[in-house]
Design an enzyme around this catalytic site. Structure first.
Site, PDB file in Angstrom:
ATOM      1  N   ARG A   1       1.938 -10.312  -3.192  1.00 24.25           N
ATOM      2  CA  ARG A   1       0.979 -11.363  -3.576  1.00 24.25           C
ATOM      3  C   ARG A   1       0.218 -10.981  -4.850  1.00 24.25           C
ATOM      4  O   ARG A   1      -0.046 -11.824  -5.710  1.00 24.25           O
ATOM      5  CB  ARG A   1       0.000 -11.606  -2.419  1.00 24.25           C
ATOM      6  CG  ARG A   1      -0.971 -12.740  -2.691  1.00 24.25           C
ATOM      7  CD  ARG A   1      -1.660 -13.180  -1.417  1.00 24.25           C
ATOM      8  NE  ARG A   1      -2.549 -14.320  -1.656  1.00 24.25           N
ATOM      9  CZ  ARG A   1      -3.865 -14.275  -1.466  1.00 24.25           C
ATOM     10  NH1 ARG A   1      -4.452 -13.160  -1.045  1.00 24.25           N
ATOM     11  NH2 ARG A   1      -4.602 -15.347  -1.704  1.00 24.25           N
TER      12      ARG A   1
ATOM     13  N   ASP B   1       4.374 -15.415   9.224  1.00 21.11           N
ATOM     14  CA  ASP B   1       5.485 -15.793  10.110  1.00 21.11           C
ATOM     15  C   ASP B   1       5.506 -14.828  11.284  1.00 21.11           C
ATOM     16  O   ASP B   1       4.672 -13.933  11.362  1.00 21.11           O
ATOM     17  CB  ASP B   1       6.823 -15.943   9.353  1.00 21.11           C
ATOM     18  CG  ASP B   1       7.594 -14.643   9.137  1.00 21.11           C
ATOM     19  OD1 ASP B   1       7.149 -13.582   9.617  1.00 21.11           O
ATOM     20  OD2 ASP B   1       8.664 -14.684   8.491  1.00 21.11           O
TER      21      ASP B   1
ATOM     22  N   ASN C   1      -8.728 -14.103  -5.001  1.00 18.60           N
ATOM     23  CA  ASN C   1      -8.295 -12.699  -5.077  1.00 18.60           C
ATOM     24  C   ASN C   1      -9.138 -11.736  -4.259  1.00 18.60           C
ATOM     25  O   ASN C   1      -8.809 -10.545  -4.175  1.00 18.60           O
ATOM     26  CB  ASN C   1      -8.257 -12.228  -6.541  1.00 18.60           C
ATOM     27  CG  ASN C   1      -7.078 -12.817  -7.290  1.00 18.60           C
ATOM     28  OD1 ASN C   1      -6.124 -13.285  -6.665  1.00 18.60           O
ATOM     29  ND2 ASN C   1      -7.136 -12.794  -8.608  1.00 18.60           N
TER      30      ASN C   1
ATOM     31  N   SER D   1      -3.567  -8.201 -15.652  1.00 17.96           N
ATOM     32  CA  SER D   1      -4.981  -8.624 -15.753  1.00 17.96           C
ATOM     33  C   SER D   1      -5.631  -8.635 -14.368  1.00 17.96           C
ATOM     34  O   SER D   1      -6.845  -8.476 -14.254  1.00 17.96           O
ATOM     35  CB  SER D   1      -5.092  -9.992 -16.414  1.00 17.96           C
ATOM     36  OG  SER D   1      -4.294 -10.940 -15.737  1.00 17.96           O
TER      37      SER D   1
ATOM     38  N   ASP E   1      -0.911 -11.971 -10.459  1.00 17.97           N
ATOM     39  CA  ASP E   1      -0.955 -11.452 -11.830  1.00 17.97           C
ATOM     40  C   ASP E   1      -0.210 -12.406 -12.762  1.00 17.97           C
ATOM     41  O   ASP E   1      -0.734 -12.855 -13.781  1.00 17.97           O
ATOM     42  CB  ASP E   1      -0.335 -10.050 -11.877  1.00 17.97           C
ATOM     43  CG  ASP E   1      -0.438  -9.441 -13.278  1.00 17.97           C
ATOM     44  OD1 ASP E   1      -1.414  -9.776 -13.994  1.00 17.97           O
ATOM     45  OD2 ASP E   1       0.437  -8.646 -13.655  1.00 17.97           O
TER      46      ASP E   1
ATOM     47  N   THR F   1       7.097 -14.909   4.073  1.00 14.33           N
ATOM     48  CA  THR F   1       7.722 -14.192   5.193  1.00 14.33           C
ATOM     49  C   THR F   1       6.951 -12.911   5.494  1.00 14.33           C
ATOM     50  O   THR F   1       7.123 -12.298   6.540  1.00 14.33           O
ATOM     51  CB  THR F   1       9.198 -13.855   4.888  1.00 14.33           C
ATOM     52  OG1 THR F   1       9.730 -13.098   5.980  1.00 14.33           O
ATOM     53  CG2 THR F   1       9.353 -13.002   3.631  1.00 14.33           C
TER      54      THR F   1
ATOM     55  N   ASP G   1       0.583  -9.469 -16.890  1.00 15.52           N
ATOM     56  CA  ASP G   1      -0.034  -8.550 -17.848  1.00 15.52           C
ATOM     57  C   ASP G   1      -1.013  -7.592 -17.181  1.00 15.52           C
ATOM     58  O   ASP G   1      -1.850  -6.992 -17.852  1.00 15.52           O
ATOM     59  CB  ASP G   1      -0.773  -9.352 -18.938  1.00 15.52           C
ATOM     60  CG  ASP G   1      -1.989 -10.075 -18.372  1.00 15.52           C
ATOM     61  OD1 ASP G   1      -2.041 -10.270 -17.128  1.00 15.52           O
ATOM     62  OD2 ASP G   1      -2.890 -10.423 -19.155  1.00 15.52           O
TER      63      ASP G   1
ATOM     64  N   VAL H   1      -1.726 -15.954 -13.830  1.00 11.49           N
ATOM     65  CA  VAL H   1      -2.924 -16.028 -14.670  1.00 11.49           C
ATOM     66  C   VAL H   1      -2.687 -15.136 -15.893  1.00 11.49           C
ATOM     67  O   VAL H   1      -2.552 -13.921 -15.751  1.00 11.49           O
ATOM     68  CB  VAL H   1      -4.182 -15.571 -13.885  1.00 11.49           C
ATOM     69  CG1 VAL H   1      -5.418 -15.647 -14.778  1.00 11.49           C
ATOM     70  CG2 VAL H   1      -4.390 -16.412 -12.629  1.00 11.49           C
TER      71      VAL H   1
END
Ligand code: HEM
Length: 279
Positions: free
Chosen positions: A22, A204, A54, A36, A27, A152, A34, A30
């Site tokens: 995730r 799941d 986040n 960030s 990353d 998953t 990079d 947005v």
């Protein structure tokens, strides 16, 4: 070295792979891939990490550990963004999913703003909002269906699917497209005025195994987010969901292809020494 860092962390905490996958997605969506998302808030500049979607990201230490090892061997060569992209791949393969070659050469960015996390797709999105979010980044509806298979792995807090189980609309409390007893159990875990901190549910039934169970459950109305359910609302996306539910192999193939696409969204300009700070 990166794979070893992921492996080591997984041994103590089986939520690490989901977190890394995730993190990479957030990353890339947005400012491109990079790194960030890895920067810390500094002074008045609230970083992406501290933007609402986040707050639930975690396991940043795994990237720090991998970067330390890599820097010791080849200082200043491998970007934090390349490390995160490979850690996400390793998270998938170490969870029983496919593996693939990650093209490298990403650069790290210097800018990270919490407000820009508004650009991430929300779990309440319908299919046209999802399509727009993905197409703005050069990703297709096919990519959307394959990449949603990332669900998953891992877990969600109640707040992310609360719209489907309480006050769904003016006429019904519960999203009629969700499986009744599944929705009822989610309501028990996540009551309207929920007092249990960190309450939520797995994405799941096998949340530490990378498999196609997510698609099978989705077809039964047992997905958590409106954005998951939305994949059943066009003929094209629904037929892909069915295909992936039938065949783990087809899912793996499509997931790899779409991950390579997503993880090549361009971003930064430099190679950071410390993934949390710019000089
Ligand atoms: C299509 C748009 C997407 C939306 C709206 C979405 C939304 C969400 C939300 C709301 C959560 C739960 C956060 C929480 O409550 O803690 C979540 C978890 C997760 N998402 Fe997505 N997601 C999307 C696409 C993706 C993609 C493309 C990937 C990766 C390929 C991904 C991987 C994950 C993983 C692994 C988790 C579990 C995280 C954990 O357990 O720490 N998601 N997603």
């Amino acid at each position: 070295m990166i794979r070893e860092a992921v492996k080591k962390a997984m041994m103590n905490d089986n939520t690490v792979p989901a977190a890394l996958l995730r993190m990479h997605f957030h990353d890339c969506f947005v400012r491109g891939c990079d790194a960030s998302v890895l920067l810390n808030t500094k002074g008045k500049n609230k970083a992406e990490k501290d933007g609402p979607p986040n707050i639930s990201l975690h396991a940043f230490y795994v990237i720090d550990n991998a970067k330390k090892e890599v820097e010791a061997q080849c200082p200043g060569v491998v970007s934090c963004a390349d490390i995160l992209a490979q850690a996400a791949r390793d998270a998938v393969s170490l969870s029983g999913g496919p593996t693939w070659y990650v093209p490298k050469g990403r650069k790290d960015g210097r800018i990270s703003k919490a407000t820009e996390t508004r650009q991430l797709p929300a779990p309440t999105f319908n299919i046209s909002q999802l399509q727009q979010s993905f197409s703005q980044r050069g990703l297709s509806m096919d990519d959307l269906v394959a990449l949603s298979g990332g669900h998953t792995l891992g877990f969600s807090h109640c707040s992310s699917f609360q719209n489907r189980i309480h006050n769904f609309n003016a006429t019904t409390d519960i999203d009629p497209s969700s499986h009744p007893s599944f929705a009822a159990s989610l309501r028990r875990i996540c009551p309207l005025h929920n007092k249990v901190k960190n309450a939520g549910f797995r994405l799941d039934s096998s949340p530490t195994t990378f498999d196609n169970t997510y698609y099978k459950l989705l077809l039964q109305g047992k997905s958590l987010f409106s954005s998951d359910q939305a994949l059943l609302t066009t003929t094209r996306t629904k037929s892909l969901v069915s295909k992936f539910a039938r065949s783990q192999e087809e899912f793996n193939k499509a997931f790899v292809k779409s991950m390579i696409k997503m993880s090549s969204i361009n971003g930064g300009t430099e190679i950071r020494k410390d993934c949390r700070f710019v000089r």
